[in-house]
Design a protein around this motif. Sequence first.
Motif, PDB file in Angstrom:
ATOM      1  N   ILE A  26      19.297   9.378 -52.496  1.00 56.54           N
ATOM      2  CA  ILE A  26      18.564  10.621 -52.757  1.00 56.54           C
ATOM      3  C   ILE A  26      17.967  11.128 -51.451  1.00 56.54           C
ATOM      4  CG2 ILE A  26      16.610  11.665 -53.977  1.00 56.54           C
ATOM      5  CD1 ILE A  26      17.168   9.571 -56.209  1.00 56.54           C
ATOM      6  N   CYS A  65      14.892  16.974 -52.397  1.00 58.67           N
ATOM      7  CA  CYS A  65      14.407  16.749 -53.766  1.00 58.67           C
ATOM      8  C   CYS A  65      13.123  17.537 -54.035  1.00 58.67           C
ATOM      9  CB  CYS A  65      14.151  15.252 -53.968  1.00 58.67           C
ATOM     10  SG  CYS A  65      13.438  14.867 -55.577  1.00 58.67           S
ATOM     11  N   ILE A  66      13.106  18.239 -55.180  1.00 58.00           N
ATOM     12  CA  ILE A  66      11.923  19.005 -55.568  1.00 58.00           C
ATOM     13  C   ILE A  66      11.176  18.334 -56.724  1.00 58.00           C
ATOM     14  CG2 ILE A  66      12.806  21.219 -54.734  1.00 58.00           C
ATOM     15  CD1 ILE A  66      13.638  21.842 -57.677  1.00 58.00           C
ATOM     16  N   CYS A 112      12.107  17.670 -59.827  1.00 56.02           N
ATOM     17  CA  CYS A 112      12.244  18.311 -61.151  1.00 56.02           C
ATOM     18  C   CYS A 112      12.452  17.284 -62.270  1.00 56.02           C
ATOM     19  CB  CYS A 112      13.401  19.296 -61.141  1.00 56.02           C
ATOM     20  SG  CYS A 112      15.025  18.533 -60.945  1.00 56.02           S
ATOM     21  N   PRO A 157      19.989  20.155 -59.115  1.00 59.35           N
ATOM     22  CA  PRO A 157      20.112  21.544 -58.678  1.00 59.35           C
ATOM     23  C   PRO A 157      19.994  21.721 -57.170  1.00 59.35           C
ATOM     24  CG  PRO A 157      17.931  21.165 -59.592  1.00 59.35           C
ATOM     25  CD  PRO A 157      18.719  19.897 -59.819  1.00 59.35           C
ATOM     26  N   MET A 158      19.493  20.699 -56.501  1.00 60.12           N
ATOM     27  CA  MET A 158      19.295  20.798 -55.054  1.00 60.12           C
ATOM     28  C   MET A 158      20.363  20.029 -54.265  1.00 60.12           C
ATOM     29  SD  MET A 158      16.763  22.718 -55.193  1.00 60.12           S
ATOM     30  CE  MET A 158      16.392  22.858 -53.460  1.00 60.12           C
TER      31      MET A 158
HETATM   32  S1  SF4 Z   1      17.513  16.284 -59.995  1.00 61.26           S
HETATM   33 FE1  SF4 Z   1      15.483  17.005 -59.354  1.00 61.26          FE
HETATM   34  S2  SF4 Z   1      14.268  15.117 -59.172  1.00 61.26           S
HETATM   35 FE2  SF4 Z   1      16.403  14.501 -59.187  1.00 61.26          FE
HETATM   36  S3  SF4 Z   1      16.975  14.392 -57.018  1.00 61.26           S
HETATM   37 FE3  SF4 Z   1      17.539  16.414 -57.746  1.00 61.26          FE
HETATM   38  S4  SF4 Z   1      15.772  17.685 -57.240  1.00 61.26           S
HETATM   39 FE4  SF4 Z   1      15.095  15.547 -57.143  1.00 61.26          FE
END
Ligand code: SF4
Length: 96
Positions: free
Chosen positions: A8, A13-14, A16, A53-54
């Motif tokens: 990751i 990463c936000i 979410c 999404p990111m």
């Molecule tokens: S799905 Fe959301 S929490 Fe998981 S890595 Fe992607 S941005 Fe982060």
Amino acid sequence: MKQHQVEIDTSKCIGCGICARVCPAHSIEIKDKKAVTLLDDCLICGQCTAVCPMRAVSISGYDTGQNEKKEDLRLKPEEVLDVIRFRRSIRQCSGK
Ligand code: SF4
Ligand code: SF4
């Protein structure tokens, strides 16, 4: 040593939580608004990489990333049936 591992990118990463919600092995948690992996039970199913999404999640050892659906794909029912019918896999296990 594991050949593949979920990674990751915390800079993307936000937090979410979508990856944690879809993980069938409960191998991802959100800590301090970032996803972290608990890889002991990871199935390497790729769900987390598909839903992020990111595009922050990847699995090491594969050269493919997240695939986007670019067009409406329709399978011909008769061809799908043939693919199922003509599949012939025979596996012989050593029992070890
Ligand atoms: S799905 Fe959301 S929490 Fe998981 S890595 Fe992607 S941005 Fe982060
Ligand atoms: S690859 Fe599958 S089992 Fe492993 S962390 Fe991602 S969603 Fe969970």
